[in-house]
Design a protein around this motif. Structure first.
Motif, mmCIF file in Angstrom:
data_model
loop_
_atom_site.group_PDB
_atom_site.id
_atom_site.type_symbol
_atom_site.label_atom_id
_atom_site.label_comp_id
_atom_site.label_asym_id
_atom_site.label_seq_id
_atom_site.Cartn_x
_atom_site.Cartn_y
_atom_site.Cartn_z
ATOM 1 N N ASN A 191 0.697 -1.011 -0.065
ATOM 2 C CA ASN A 191 0.064 0.074 -0.006
ATOM 3 C C ASN A 191 0.887 1.286 -0.016
ATOM 4 O O ASN A 191 1.793 1.496 0.900
ATOM 5 C CB ASN A 191 -0.703 0.084 1.143
ATOM 6 N N SER B 1 0.490 3.653 3.064
ATOM 7 C CA SER B 1 1.348 3.445 4.198
ATOM 8 C C SER B 1 2.848 3.974 4.348
ATOM 9 O O SER B 1 3.190 3.936 5.431
ATOM 10 C CB SER B 1 1.179 1.853 4.472
ATOM 11 N N HIS C 149 -3.114 5.300 5.119
ATOM 12 C CA HIS C 149 -3.037 4.322 5.469
ATOM 13 C C HIS C 149 -4.023 2.892 4.865
ATOM 14 O O HIS C 149 -3.617 1.931 4.883
ATOM 15 C CB HIS C 149 -2.814 4.063 7.066
ATOM 16 N N PHE C 150 -5.287 3.531 5.147
ATOM 17 C CA PHE C 150 -6.223 2.713 4.873
ATOM 18 C C PHE C 150 -6.650 2.547 3.256
ATOM 19 O O PHE C 150 -7.597 1.919 2.972
ATOM 20 C CB PHE C 150 -7.542 2.765 5.865
ATOM 21 N N GLN D 259 -7.402 -0.884 1.357
ATOM 22 C CA GLN D 259 -8.759 -1.262 1.926
ATOM 23 C C GLN D 259 -9.852 -0.615 1.345
ATOM 24 O O GLN D 259 -10.863 -1.251 0.774
ATOM 25 C CB GLN D 259 -9.000 -1.507 3.318
#
Length: 369
Positions: free
Chosen positions: A150, A153, A275-276, A279
């Motif tokens: 990712n 991140s 960070h997400f 997802q």
């Protein structure tokens, strides 16, 4: 003999150090580079215009002229140099050269006292700095793509260290004077070049043998053109916001503490959605994730328009930071996935020049009026 032995030992130890560093995970190497890179910019960027005004006595017109150098260099210098780096596959050497050049100029930037000399120094400094971000972004984004990581991140560590550095250094420069920031930032920025050695440039046989699609054909890709168009408007909106956020907060009765919180909260609020992002993309896909980022911007600026108390701006700047973090990480990752390796840095520099070059140059005079 003992001197030669010591030099040989030092060389061996350095080689061992680099070998150990290469064994660190790609995720950690990308995060370490961004943390060091943006941490240094956090030492200088928030305070530069204050130094021009308070320490050197430059006029508003002179400061405005200096502020134009960075977007101009993004448009004029960064794109052709990135194209050269793509063509000769020398992205990492060019990134390291740009970092060392900028660090050297920052180390001695406290010496000039006249506008003419400072303008020459700052022109060269922005020439180097305009190349660092797109080159690093293209390398790290493609590294994350190859390893299935990712990108957000890694990028979020840059936002975190920028915010922390700005807060800490604000107190230090108040204690020791703004002139101290140049020598400190210049010296600390040199080791960032070492972190650049840990980045990866794909030299695999598959990449070398892949057909070379001309840049003009790549730029005919409609989703990519749509992204660049969106980027222009996002860049124009955020440029206007950054330029006048402090003035707006002051007009609503906010103190200097509230003005500082405005910028810190904006930077820190980028972190969770960076960070997400992976997802979110898996659930929504990349185009819908970019739409979600734009929705955050719309909510934030609608809140700005009706703000009646300083605390309302603090809440809205958090929403704006969430949108910026999600948009930036998604856009960079989108480019790395859609664009061929041999033009990766060139297209990334076009993206950066659109957001940080063309948009500010267009929006600044209009928003000023």
């Amino acid at each position: 003999r003992s001197g030669a032995f010591r030099r040989l030992t030092a060389r061996v130890n350095i080689n061992k150090m680099f070998q150990q560093y290469q064994k660190v995970s790609p995720l950690t190497r990308g995060a370490m580079f961004y943390a060091a890179f943006f941490g240094v910019f956090g030492m200088v960027t928030p305070f530069l215009n204050v130094y021009f005004r308070e320490d050197l006595g430059f006029s508003g017109r002179q400061i405005g002229l200096l502020s134009m150098f960075s977007p101009l260099m993004s448009l004029i210098v960064a794109i052709p140099l990135a194209s050269i780096a793509d063509r000769y596959r020398c992205r990492i050497p060019m990134l390291i050269t740009a970092i060392i050049g900028y660090a050297t100029l920052m180390t001695f930037a406290r010496l000039p006292r006249t506008f003419a000399v400072w303008a020459a120094v700052w022109l060269m400094a922005t020439m180097f700095s305009s190349l660092t971000s797109p080159m690093a972004d293209s390398l790290i984004a493609r590294m994350s793509f190859r390893h299935g990581l990712n990108y957000g991140s890694m990028r979020m560590w840059g936002s975190a260290t920028f915010a922390i550095s700005a807060v800490i250094c604000g107190g230090l420069w108040e204690r020791f004077g703004l002139h101290a920031m140049f020598l400190s930032a210049g010296i600390i920025f040199f080791p960032t070049a070492l972190f650049a050695f840990g980045l990866e440039e794909d030299r695999s046989a598959v990449v070398k043998s892949a057909p070379k699609v001309p840049l003009r054909a790549v730029l005919r890709d409609k989703p990519l053109l749509y992204l660049l168009a969106i980027t222009f408007f996002v860049g124009a909106a955020t440029t206007t916001s950054v330029a006048y956020d402090g003035i707006y907060m002051n007009a609503l009765g906010g103190s200097g503490l509230f003005i500082g919180l405005l910028f810190s909260l904006s930077a820190f609020s980028e972190l969770p959605l960076m960070h997400f992002r992976g997802q979110i993309v898996r659930k929504l896909n990349t185009p819908n994730t970019l739409l979600l980022a734009c929705a955050f911007f719309c909510i934030a600026f609608a809140g700005y328009a009706v703000a009646w108390r300083p605390w309302v701006l603090l809440i809205m700047t958090i929403v704006k930071g969430m949108g910026y973090g999600l948009f930036l990480a998604s856009a960079v990752q989108f480019i790395s996935e859609r664009v061929p390796e041999h033009v990766a840095s060139t297209v990334q520099s076009i993206f950066t020049a659109t957001m940080s070059g063309l948009a500010p140059l267009t929006a600044a005079p209009i928003s000023g009026e």
